[in-house]
Write a protein that holds these residues in place. Structure first.
Motif, mmCIF file in Angstrom:
data_model
loop_
_atom_site.group_PDB
_atom_site.id
_atom_site.type_symbol
_atom_site.label_atom_id
_atom_site.label_comp_id
_atom_site.label_asym_id
_atom_site.label_seq_id
_atom_site.Cartn_x
_atom_site.Cartn_y
_atom_site.Cartn_z
ATOM 1 N N GLU A 1 0.831 -1.201 0.000
ATOM 2 C CA GLU A 1 0.000 0.000 0.000
ATOM 3 C C GLU A 1 0.867 1.253 0.000
ATOM 4 O O GLU A 1 0.593 2.219 -0.724
ATOM 5 C CB GLU A 1 -0.923 0.005 1.222
ATOM 6 C CG GLU A 1 -1.856 1.212 1.260
ATOM 7 C CD GLU A 1 -2.711 1.266 2.508
ATOM 8 O OE1 GLU A 1 -3.869 1.691 2.409
ATOM 9 O OE2 GLU A 1 -2.206 0.895 3.594
ATOM 10 N N TRP A 2 1.935 1.253 0.809
ATOM 11 C CA TRP A 2 2.833 2.404 0.858
ATOM 12 C C TRP A 2 3.442 2.653 -0.508
ATOM 13 O O TRP A 2 3.527 3.808 -0.974
ATOM 14 C CB TRP A 2 3.961 2.172 1.865
ATOM 15 C CG TRP A 2 4.892 3.346 1.962
ATOM 16 C CD1 TRP A 2 4.794 4.406 2.811
ATOM 17 C CD2 TRP A 2 6.044 3.610 1.142
ATOM 18 N NE1 TRP A 2 5.812 5.308 2.580
ATOM 19 C CE2 TRP A 2 6.590 4.839 1.557
ATOM 20 C CE3 TRP A 2 6.660 2.913 0.098
ATOM 21 C CZ2 TRP A 2 7.731 5.395 0.967
ATOM 22 C CZ3 TRP A 2 7.785 3.470 -0.496
ATOM 23 C CH2 TRP A 2 8.314 4.692 -0.058
ATOM 24 N N ASP B 1 3.017 5.933 -2.649
ATOM 25 C CA ASP B 1 4.211 6.690 -2.998
ATOM 26 C C ASP B 1 4.212 7.012 -4.489
ATOM 27 O O ASP B 1 4.558 8.134 -4.895
ATOM 28 C CB ASP B 1 5.453 5.875 -2.629
ATOM 29 C CG ASP B 1 6.744 6.640 -2.873
ATOM 30 O OD1 ASP B 1 6.907 7.710 -2.259
ATOM 31 O OD2 ASP B 1 7.574 6.173 -3.665
ATOM 32 N N LEU B 2 3.795 6.057 -5.305
ATOM 33 C CA LEU B 2 3.665 6.282 -6.744
ATOM 34 C C LEU B 2 2.630 7.369 -7.013
ATOM 35 O O LEU B 2 2.862 8.275 -7.828
ATOM 36 C CB LEU B 2 3.269 4.986 -7.449
ATOM 37 C CG LEU B 2 2.891 5.099 -8.933
ATOM 38 C CD1 LEU B 2 4.065 5.615 -9.755
ATOM 39 C CD2 LEU B 2 2.407 3.746 -9.462
ATOM 40 N N TYR C 1 3.873 13.388 -0.275
ATOM 41 C CA TYR C 1 2.502 13.836 -0.507
ATOM 42 C C TYR C 1 2.244 15.144 0.247
ATOM 43 O O TYR C 1 1.568 16.037 -0.255
ATOM 44 C CB TYR C 1 1.505 12.770 -0.058
ATOM 45 C CG TYR C 1 0.060 13.193 -0.197
ATOM 46 C CD1 TYR C 1 -0.498 13.437 -1.449
ATOM 47 C CD2 TYR C 1 -0.753 13.361 0.928
ATOM 48 C CE1 TYR C 1 -1.826 13.834 -1.580
ATOM 49 C CE2 TYR C 1 -2.078 13.763 0.802
ATOM 50 C CZ TYR C 1 -2.599 13.994 -0.456
ATOM 51 O OH TYR C 1 -3.908 14.405 -0.596
ATOM 52 N N ARG C 2 2.789 15.265 1.446
ATOM 53 C CA ARG C 2 2.636 16.512 2.201
ATOM 54 C C ARG C 2 3.253 17.678 1.425
ATOM 55 O O ARG C 2 2.686 18.771 1.366
ATOM 56 C CB ARG C 2 3.313 16.392 3.569
ATOM 57 C CG ARG C 2 2.695 15.362 4.483
ATOM 58 C CD ARG C 2 3.539 15.157 5.728
ATOM 59 N NE ARG C 2 3.390 13.811 6.232
ATOM 60 C CZ ARG C 2 4.263 13.201 7.017
ATOM 61 N NH1 ARG C 2 5.359 13.847 7.402
ATOM 62 N NH2 ARG C 2 4.063 11.970 7.425
ATOM 63 N N GLN C 3 4.411 17.430 0.822
ATOM 64 C CA GLN C 3 5.050 18.509 0.077
ATOM 65 C C GLN C 3 4.235 18.852 -1.172
ATOM 66 O O GLN C 3 4.192 20.022 -1.580
ATOM 67 C CB GLN C 3 6.472 18.120 -0.315
ATOM 68 C CG GLN C 3 7.231 19.267 -0.945
ATOM 69 C CD GLN C 3 8.699 19.278 -0.574
ATOM 70 O OE1 GLN C 3 9.131 18.584 0.327
ATOM 71 N NE2 GLN C 3 9.471 20.070 -1.277
ATOM 72 N N TYR C 4 3.587 17.854 -1.760
ATOM 73 C CA TYR C 4 2.696 18.124 -2.896
ATOM 74 C C TYR C 4 1.571 19.068 -2.464
ATOM 75 O O TYR C 4 1.262 20.039 -3.153
ATOM 76 C CB TYR C 4 2.116 16.809 -3.424
ATOM 77 C CG TYR C 4 0.811 16.973 -4.173
ATOM 78 C CD1 TYR C 4 0.780 17.467 -5.478
ATOM 79 C CD2 TYR C 4 -0.405 16.655 -3.557
ATOM 80 C CE1 TYR C 4 -0.425 17.643 -6.146
ATOM 81 C CE2 TYR C 4 -1.612 16.822 -4.222
ATOM 82 C CZ TYR C 4 -1.616 17.321 -5.521
ATOM 83 O OH TYR C 4 -2.805 17.502 -6.176
ATOM 84 N N LEU C 5 0.959 18.774 -1.307
ATOM 85 C CA LEU C 5 -0.120 19.628 -0.809
ATOM 86 C C LEU C 5 0.376 21.049 -0.545
ATOM 87 O O LEU C 5 -0.299 22.033 -0.873
ATOM 88 C CB LEU C 5 -0.709 19.038 0.476
ATOM 89 C CG LEU C 5 -1.484 17.719 0.346
ATOM 90 C CD1 LEU C 5 -1.899 17.218 1.732
ATOM 91 C CD2 LEU C 5 -2.710 17.879 -0.543
ATOM 92 N N LEU C 6 1.563 21.148 0.039
ATOM 93 C CA LEU C 6 2.128 22.471 0.327
ATOM 94 C C LEU C 6 2.420 23.241 -0.957
ATOM 95 O O LEU C 6 2.189 24.448 -1.037
ATOM 96 C CB LEU C 6 3.405 22.314 1.149
ATOM 97 C CG LEU C 6 3.208 21.909 2.614
ATOM 98 C CD1 LEU C 6 4.521 21.448 3.223
ATOM 99 C CD2 LEU C 6 2.616 23.046 3.421
#
Length: 515
Positions: free
Chosen positions: A174-175, A179-180, A230-235
């Motif tokens: 799942e990770w 991640d992909l 993913y957090r950096q994508y949101l930021l």
């Protein structure tokens, strides 16, 4: 019989709930000056969980409490790589000092999971060479989406093939898929931004684009917890909006912090974002922007208040407090805590024995490469200048007492002061109480005559603030020194110690984002 059966069940349950990971292995050609560290990749605390030394024959061993099953960063010799670990596992690693940890072999309990991970990573490296992403980014939206969907399908196919081959844990699979998805989301965002920057600021993507974007985020609550990428994508997505908010709300203010602005922005402009996501994003921004060695005392107190009031997740709150304490230390005026210390002759030593006279503590270890070449020559000058008015306590955090004796006899020979050892090294009582980690060595703290903290932790004996603190405690006035004297190149390597311009969110990713 029932009694023994119950004891057996309890024992099995305790093993299954264990968070301890036992590590051992051998690095051929490994240097005793290099250390192996493990850091939780998905958390907000980038502090090492363990710092393991290498023996002369290249062997090493240690154990640590793993906060949870998942991805961890393994660091050695200034290089990093990801590894998947579970609590209760015995991890056996072998590698070569030249290529480790970029390349390594895992045996023991963690073999299947990490063989799966390595295989998928190798496929990605090879597959990436077959995709001309720069060309794809210039295509029309329909062609671009078709290309990205093919990438996702190809990589997921490889993941499933390796699942059959290695039988990894479902959590790792799942990770890997999440991640992909995070990587693809970043590419989608780059596509949208690049087309806006190519002379078409009003460019808008279609519903098909946003539908695909939303589909990639079906597991967003899990992704925000486990994947810093993913957090950096949101930021990055909210960066333009935050920039406007920050400019409008910081005009005329000289002491407003990035953390304050971002916390208010999340409350007012991101009401649809889950509290979990807000906690992780705010934690990321605080750790990257306002928690570093040069943080002013006023800002430190502001950050403490934001952590207490705006971060709701207990684990994130605790991790942020650990980072802040490790970097900024005690509040000036707090009582310096006692800790278990011994001298070379085995007798115990008490810090309170200095009461009535100020003192400076120096934390160090033999394996820190900057001790002999940079710290000691400057330390001799500092000690000689101030020794009539204050004491010096040199706290060694080597792995063994024998190493402490050798190191103190050689490095500290002829330098006035008390040589003591924190038994257990970086796992010692004093290291934990004073927030001492490998990246902080050497570290200097000034304590006043009443046994109260009189300075933040310093990592550079030439720091003007440290000289000011020493002058204040002794009544002496030291000659001006080069501020860069004995500066540690290694300190800035720790993500939580490096000040970044976070509003743009183009800062270096946390260790968890190492690919």
């Amino acid at each position: 019989m029932k009694k023994y059966l119950l004891l057996f069940i309890i024992a099995v349950f305790a093993m299954s709930c264990s968070k301890k990971v036992e590590v051992k292995g051998k690095i051929t050609g490994g240097s005793p000056l290099e250390r192996i560290e493990f850091i939780e990749a998905s958390g907000v605390a980038t502090l090492p969980l363990i710092n393991i030394g290498i023996n002369k024959d290249g062997t090493f061993s240690g154990s640590f409490e793993a906060p949870k099953s998942g991805m961890y960063v393994m660091s050695y010799g200034g290089k990093q790589n990801l590894i998947y670990l579970k609590g209760g596992q015995k991890l056996e690693i072998t590698g070569n000092g030249i290529s480790f940890p970029s390349e390594f072999v895992v045996t023991g309990d963690a073999k299947n999971n990490n063989d799966f991970f390595t295989a998928t990573q190798k496929y990605l490296s090879t597959y990436a060479q077959t995709v001309n992403m720069n060309e794809l980014m210039t295509k029309d939206e329909k062609t671009f989406l078709k290309g990205i969907e093919k990438v996702q399908a190809d990589v997921n196919k490889n993941i499933e093939e390796n699942v059959k081959k290695f039988s990894p844990d479902n959590g790792l699979v799942e990770w890997k898929k999440n991640d992909l998805a995070s990587t693809l989301l970043t590419i989608l965002n780059q596509y949208e931004m690049s087309h806006k920057q190519m002379g078409n600021p009003s460019f808008k993507v279609t519903k098909a684009f946003t539908d695909y974007e939303n589909k990639l985020q079906e597991n967003k609550e899990v992704m925000v917890k486990e994947n810093p990428f993913y957090r950096q994508y949101l930021l990055t997505k909210m960066s333009p909006d935050f920039q406007k908010y920050a400019q409008a709300n910081s005009a005329g203010k000289t002491d407003v912090t990035t953390s304050e602005l971002f916390s208010d922005y999340l409350k007012k402009n991101q009401k649809d974002l889950s509290q979990t996501a807000k906690d992780y994003l705010l934690a990321f921004v605080m750790a990257q922007s306002d928690i570093h060695p040069g943080t002013p005392e006023k800002t430190i107190e502001k950050i403490k208040k934001i952590i207490d009031t705006d971060i709701k997740d207990a684990t994130i709150k605790e991790d942020l407090k650990k980072i802040q304490f490790a970097i900024n230390g005690f509040k000036i005026g707090e009582q310096a805590p006692e800790a278990s210390l011994i001298k070379a002759d085995g007798k115990s030593y008490s810090l309170s024995s200095n009461k009535g006279k100020p003192y400076m503590m120096m934390f160090y270890a033999s394996w820190n490469p900057y001790i002999g070449e940079a710290s000691i020559p400057v330390l001799k000058e500092v000690v000689n200048f101030y020794k009539s008015k204050m004491n010096f306590v040199f706290v060694n955090v080597d792995d063994t007492k024998d190493q402490f004796v050798k190191t103190s006899n050689s490095l500290m020979k002829g330098i006035t002061g008390i040589n003591v050892y924190g038994e257990g090294g970086l796992n010692s009582d004093i290291a934990k109480k004073y927030g001492v980690y490998g990246f902080k060595l050497p570290c200097f703290i000034v304590v006043d005559k009443d046994g109260k903290i009189a300075s933040k932790p310093f990592f550079n004996l030439g720091d003007p603030e440290l000289v000011t603190a020493l002058d204040k405690q002794t009544g002496l006035s030291a000659p001006k020194v080069n501020p860069n004297a004995q500066l540690q190149p290694g300190l800035g390597m720790d993500p939580s110690a490096a000040p970044q311009q976070v509003p743009q969110q183009q800062a270096n990713p946390q260790p968890a984002q190492t690919k």
